[in-house]
Design a protein around this motif. Structure first.
Motif, short mmCIF file in Angstrom:
data_model
loop_
_atom_site.label_atom_id
_atom_site.label_comp_id
_atom_site.label_asym_id
_atom_site.label_seq_id
_atom_site.Cartn_x
_atom_site.Cartn_y
_atom_site.Cartn_z
N LYS A 7 -76.00 38.96 -18.34
CA LYS A 7 -75.56 37.88 -19.22
C LYS A 7 -74.12 38.10 -19.62
CE LYS A 7 -76.86 35.39 -23.44
NZ LYS A 7 -76.91 34.08 -22.78
N ARG A 9 -70.67 38.38 -21.70
CA ARG A 9 -70.43 38.89 -23.04
C ARG A 9 -70.22 37.73 -24.02
NH1 ARG A 9 -68.10 44.28 -22.93
NH2 ARG A 9 -66.58 43.72 -24.53
N LYS A 10 -70.81 37.86 -25.20
CA LYS A 10 -70.67 36.81 -26.20
C LYS A 10 -69.25 36.80 -26.74
CE LYS A 10 -72.87 34.75 -30.24
NZ LYS A 10 -74.05 34.79 -31.15
N ARG A 29 -68.45 28.20 -23.05
CA ARG A 29 -69.83 27.75 -22.89
C ARG A 29 -70.08 27.29 -21.45
NH1 ARG A 29 -71.96 23.33 -27.01
NH2 ARG A 29 -70.28 22.13 -26.01
N ARG A 33 -71.12 31.61 -21.49
CA ARG A 33 -70.99 32.51 -22.65
C ARG A 33 -71.54 31.84 -23.91
NH1 ARG A 33 -66.52 36.69 -23.22
NH2 ARG A 33 -65.59 37.00 -21.18
N ASP A 34 -72.21 32.62 -24.73
CA ASP A 34 -72.50 32.20 -26.09
C ASP A 34 -71.23 32.35 -26.92
OD1 ASP A 34 -75.17 31.63 -25.54
OD2 ASP A 34 -75.82 33.68 -26.01
N VAL A 35 -71.08 31.50 -27.93
CA VAL A 35 -69.84 31.45 -28.71
C VAL A 35 -70.17 31.44 -30.21
CG1 VAL A 35 -67.79 30.07 -29.27
CG2 VAL A 35 -68.59 30.23 -26.90
N PHE A 36 -69.36 32.18 -30.96
CA PHE A 36 -69.42 32.13 -32.42
C PHE A 36 -67.98 32.01 -32.93
CE2 PHE A 36 -69.50 33.96 -36.70
CZ PHE A 36 -70.58 33.30 -37.25
N TRP A 51 -70.29 24.12 -34.10
CA TRP A 51 -70.64 25.34 -33.38
C TRP A 51 -71.23 26.35 -34.35
CZ3 TRP A 51 -69.53 26.25 -28.10
CH2 TRP A 51 -68.82 25.24 -27.47
N CYS A 73 -71.01 39.33 -31.16
CA CYS A 73 -69.84 39.13 -30.31
C CYS A 73 -69.33 40.47 -29.78
CB CYS A 73 -68.73 38.43 -31.09
SG CYS A 73 -69.18 36.79 -31.68
N GLU A 74 -68.83 40.43 -28.56
CA GLU A 74 -68.22 41.61 -27.96
C GLU A 74 -66.73 41.41 -27.70
OE1 GLU A 74 -71.20 43.61 -25.00
OE2 GLU A 74 -71.54 41.44 -24.90
#
Length: 289
Positions: A7, A9-10, A29, A33-36, A51, A73-74
């Motif tokens: 997967k 990296r966020k 996205r 990637r997942d996003v914050f 978001w 998050c990374e």
């Protein structure tokens, strides 16, 4: 049976103003990637609330890192304009209070790049990897060559050279990233108030020749720039401000500047009769070595 794909990296996005934070979020996205997003109060707009997000005030460095870490998050991208705060506007949390003396020293002895380096160092000390926005959205970086149907003439090219030297000089002193030259002379230099303020001064103090446009805006990275954050940026607003100042065009270093939306910038410049040019880094080096 093949192993499942790892997967991505966020991604955390430290969001200032303008459309770029959400453009980077959309690109991330699309890449899986997942996003914050962490919005900086007073800079980021309410659109980030579509978001997964959090908010942080200037100076709350502990919360800044904690929001990204708690969200898993990374990697972190820092993108979007943020006004340099006055010392009286910084309200630190405990971690920010520990960093405050270093912030004060850098605000007094250096410019925005010195402070952004401290933010990058802090995030990486907390286990986050800071990356450039262009690694997510590759189309952001200015390409070499002419973006518009209007092209610079010999006088404009000479003004570009004059402005490159001036911008390189103030960049070496961590003052700003831009300069305006007209008829072979520097008429404005960018400071902590930014490009828009500089162009407003040009419009008020050096309106130019009513017979036609003249002069150029040049933006390029500072020589020791932390290139993962705060690369020089232009957008349609820059084009409109340059036109209002009577300038003939804008030139940026290819690979060393962000164009918020290449198509929109080109259309706006063509409609207003300005050129937009990406010059090679070798031109800077040949003029300033």
């Amino acid at each position: 049976m093949s192993a499942p794909a790892e997967k991505p990296r966020k991604l955390g996005i430290a969001a200032g103003g303008g459309p770029l934070p959400l453009r980077v979020a959309d690109a991330a996205r699309a890449a899986g990637r997942d996003v914050f997003i962490v919005g900086v109060r007073g800079a980021a707009g309410p659109s980030i609330e579509a978001w997964p997000h959090g908010w942080v005030r200037v100076g709350a460095m502990g919360r800044f890192a904690k929001l990204f870490k708690d969200a898993g998050c990374e990697d972190v991208v820092i993108i979007g304009p943020m006004s340099r705060p006055a010392l009286s506007d910084i309200v630190p949390d405990f971690r920010g209070l520990l960093l405050l003396p270093r912030f004060v020293r850098r605000m007094k002895s250096g410019g925005d790049d010195a402070m952004l380096r401290l933010v990058v160092e802090f995030l990486e000390d907390n286990g986050l990897r800071v990356i450039g926005a262009e690694t997510i959205l590759t189309s952001l970086l200015a390409a070499e060559g002419l973006l518009t149907s209007t092209a610079p003439d010999a006088a404009h090219q000479a003004d570009i050279d004059v402005a490159i030297r001036a911008a390189r000089d103030i960049g070496a002193r961590d003052i700003g990233q831009g300069a305006v030259a007209r008829n072979g002379k520097v008429i404005a230099l960018e400071d902590i108030k930014g490009t828009d303020a500089m162009l407003s001064r040009v419009a008020a103090e050096h309106p130019g020749d009513a017979a036609g446009r003249s002069g150029v805006l040049v933006k390029l990275p500072k020589p020791a720039q932390e290139r993962r954050v705060d690369l020089p940026t232009i957008g349609t607003r820059t084009v409109e401000r340059a036109a209002a100042a009577g300038l003939a065009g804008i030139a940026v270093e290819a690979g060393g500047a962000i164009i918020a939306d290449t198509g929109e910038v080109a259309r706006a410049a063509d409609a207003l009769g300005l050129f937009v040019l990406g010059f090679p880094p070798s031109r800077v080096e040949s003029l300033t070595r």
